[in-house]
Design a protein around this motif. Structure first.
Motif, PDB file in Angstrom:
ATOM      1  N   ASN A  93       0.843  -1.199   0.000  1.00  0.00           N
ATOM      2  CA  ASN A  93       0.000   0.000   0.000  1.00  0.00           C
ATOM      3  C   ASN A  93       0.874   1.242   0.000  1.00  0.00           C
ATOM      4  N   ASP A  94       0.228   2.384  -0.141  1.00  0.00           N
ATOM      5  CA  ASP A  94       0.913   3.666  -0.301  1.00  0.00           C
ATOM      6  C   ASP A  94       1.799   4.005   0.892  1.00  0.00           C
ATOM      7  N   ASN A  95       1.330   3.731   2.104  1.00  0.00           N
ATOM      8  CA  ASN A  95       2.091   4.077   3.309  1.00  0.00           C
ATOM      9  C   ASN A  95       3.377   3.268   3.413  1.00  0.00           C
ATOM     10  N   LYS A 327       5.349  12.902  -2.610  1.00  0.00           N
ATOM     11  CA  LYS A 327       5.912  12.409  -1.360  1.00  0.00           C
ATOM     12  C   LYS A 327       7.165  13.185  -0.960  1.00  0.00           C
ATOM     13  N   ALA A 436       8.302   8.398   9.399  1.00  0.00           N
ATOM     14  CA  ALA A 436       6.924   8.183   9.859  1.00  0.00           C
ATOM     15  C   ALA A 436       6.261   9.514  10.202  1.00  0.00           C
ATOM     16  N   LEU A 439       5.369  11.225   6.956  1.00  0.00           N
ATOM     17  CA  LEU A 439       4.200  10.562   6.383  1.00  0.00           C
ATOM     18  C   LEU A 439       2.920  11.022   7.085  1.00  0.00           C
ATOM     19  N   LEU A 440       2.967  11.108   8.407  1.00  0.00           N
ATOM     20  CA  LEU A 440       1.807  11.572   9.168  1.00  0.00           C
ATOM     21  C   LEU A 440       1.452  13.006   8.794  1.00  0.00           C
ATOM     22  N   LYS A 443      -0.303  13.033   5.506  1.00  0.00           N
ATOM     23  CA  LYS A 443      -1.679  12.558   5.635  1.00  0.00           C
ATOM     24  C   LYS A 443      -2.581  13.655   6.202  1.00  0.00           C
ATOM     25  N   GLY A 448      -1.358  12.726   0.926  1.00  0.00           N
ATOM     26  CA  GLY A 448      -1.257  11.298   0.665  1.00  0.00           C
ATOM     27  C   GLY A 448      -2.023  10.941  -0.595  1.00  0.00           C
ATOM     28  N   GLU A 450      -2.977   7.699  -3.338  1.00  0.00           N
ATOM     29  CA  GLU A 450      -2.905   6.276  -3.619  1.00  0.00           C
ATOM     30  C   GLU A 450      -2.242   6.045  -4.966  1.00  0.00           C
TER      31      GLU A 450
END
Length: 455
Positions: A93-95, A327, A436, A439-440, A443, A448, A450
């Motif tokens: 998945n993307d994450n 990203k 991480a 990433l948060l 989001k 974020g 897909e």
């Protein structure tokens, strides 16, 4: 399906120039792994394997083939730039894809720096009048210019450097074989370097495994060129990955076999210069001072220019791939209108390499440990991606490629990572925690996205 249609099925337009053949990809991979890499680390590997250096590289080949096969399978399923970032993002998945990309960024961003520092140290020992920082600046400028001129320029210079390395390697092997035949230093032909049964233990094998796996890092960089393959043939990247790995392993085994024969009866070199210069001293035994200097200079230039040049190319493609997926900052996704290269990503890598290279002069151990963590962690996620995409999502029954191979590859890489240098683990975990957090943040700010699967 045309190459442009293939990319559109993943949500992208064809922006990079497609001009690379299977031969180009193999040469790229070989230069990245450095066919003469054992020159610089021979003494360390010799001590760790009690003189069974060729056996160490054979063990490493078997171990890394599982990872190379996983790269082959994912490159065929997802023929896009980005390497393990793209494979984990689409396979799981993307994450997870972001974390895989973030992990291997640690590897790719630091590899050019590590190579520059290694080469500068080696050349300064040969030419004391030139400071290390001057060599680093020169290497960065040369590689930036070549990569900026376009992928064809990089490919052409790759060919020249590969030929030069192979010529020097052939000269060394020729003189070494002649020296063995003449019993120089008490040398004689035997199979001892391949196997010393009385010294072979499980601990030695696993210790050799850790050394050997790290010696082959670089073959994964071939996958970053997926969108620059001629005619968009999705089979070429995977094929080149496996072939380059096998070819460089053969070269490693041959050169270390004859080198070991020239120091019969030894199981270790003394710490310090005796270990660091072991191969160069063996070259002196084989052919004299001129061969020693030739081998040392070739090793330094192969690392400082050829190896770091392809590392810069791979890093810029990874940055480009992550940036176009939002990203990383979008300016890194900019493509030069005529050269069709990620020009800003190339320049960004150059600046980072220059700054870090000047800051980390003399700190090879720390740099190499951090590089290894990023690569190994991303390999773990690669193997998981193969299982999730092929077995869980697509119900593949090709168990040997999509279950057994990835499981063995995962176990081998996990063992090496668990036994890695503590500084590498601490630094790597800190890097992952930062990733991480990024990433948060993405989001929370709605960045974020897909990743599109193949239609």
């Amino acid at each position: 399906m045309s190459e442009s249609t293939t990319l559109r099925s993943f949500g992208y337009e064809q922006e990079l120039k497609r001009s690379l053949s299977l031969t180009d990809l193999m040469i790229y991979g070989l230069v990245f792994m450095v066919p003469i890499a054992p020159f610089a680390i021979f003494g360390v590997v010799f001590n760790g394997s009690k003189g069974m250096v060729p056996l160490t590289y054979l063990i490493g080949l078997v171990a890394m083939l599982f990872t190379a096969l996983s790269y082959r399978e994912m490159s065929r399923a997802f023929p896009v730039a980005g390497s393990v970032y793209s494979y984990a993002g689409r396979g799981i998945n993307d994450n997870v894809g972001f974390l895989a990309g973030w992990a291997i960024l640690l590897d790719y961003l630091l590899i050019p720096t590590l190579l520059y520092v290694m080469s500068a140290a080696a050349l300064t020992s040969l030419v004391p009048g030139v400071p290390q920082w001057a060599w680093i600046v020169a290497f960065v400028l040369i590689n930036t210019v070549v990569n900026y001129l376009g992928i064809e320029s990089t490919a052409r210079l790759n060919r020249l450097f590969l030929v030069a390395e192979l010529v020097v390697l052939a000269v060394f092997i020729g003189f070494a074989v002649a020296a063995i035949a003449a019993s120089k230093n008490g040398a004689h032909f035997s199979f001892e370097p391949l196997l010393k049964p009385h010294l072979l233990t499980p601990g030695l094998i696993f210790g050799a495994l850790s050394i050997a796996v790290l010696s082959f890092l670089g073959f994964d960089g071939i996958s970053t060129l997926s969108e620059e393959v001629k005619d968009g043939d999705r089979r070429l990247v995977g094929r080149a990955t496996v072939l380059a790995l096998c070819a460089v392993a053969v070269l490693f085994v041959i050169q270390t076999f004859v080198a070991c024969l020239l120091v019969p009866g030894r199981t270790a070199f003394a710490d310090g210069d005796a270990t660091n210069n072991a191969f160069y001293d063996i070259a002196w035994i084989a052919g004299g001072g001129w061969l020693k200097v030739t081998v040392a200079v070739t090793s330094a230039l192969a690392t400082g220019i050829a190896n770091s040049m392809v590392a810069q190319a791979a890093t810029s493609r990874l940055l480009y791939s992550m940036a176009r997926d939002r990203k990383l900052p979008s300016f890194l996704a900019h493509i030069h209108p005529t050269r069709k290269i990620p020009e800003r990503a190339i320049l960004f890598v150059s600046v980072i390499s220059l700054v870090l290279g000047l800051a980390f002069v003399g700190q090879l151990d720390l740099l190499s440990s951090l590089v290894n963590f990023g690569a190994l962690f991303s390999f773990l996620l690669l193997h998981v991606s193969v299982f999730v995409h092929f077995v869980l999502r697509n119900r593949s029954r090709r168990w040997h490629l999509h279950l057994i191979g990835p499981a063995l590859g995962f176990a081998i890489i996990a063992y090496v990572l668990i036994n890695a240098d503590m500084r590498a683990k601490i630094g790597g975990i800190i890097w992952l925690v930062i990733g991480a957090a990024v990433l948060l943040l993405y989001k929370r700010t709605g960045r974020g996205t897909e990743l599109s699967l193949e239609d």
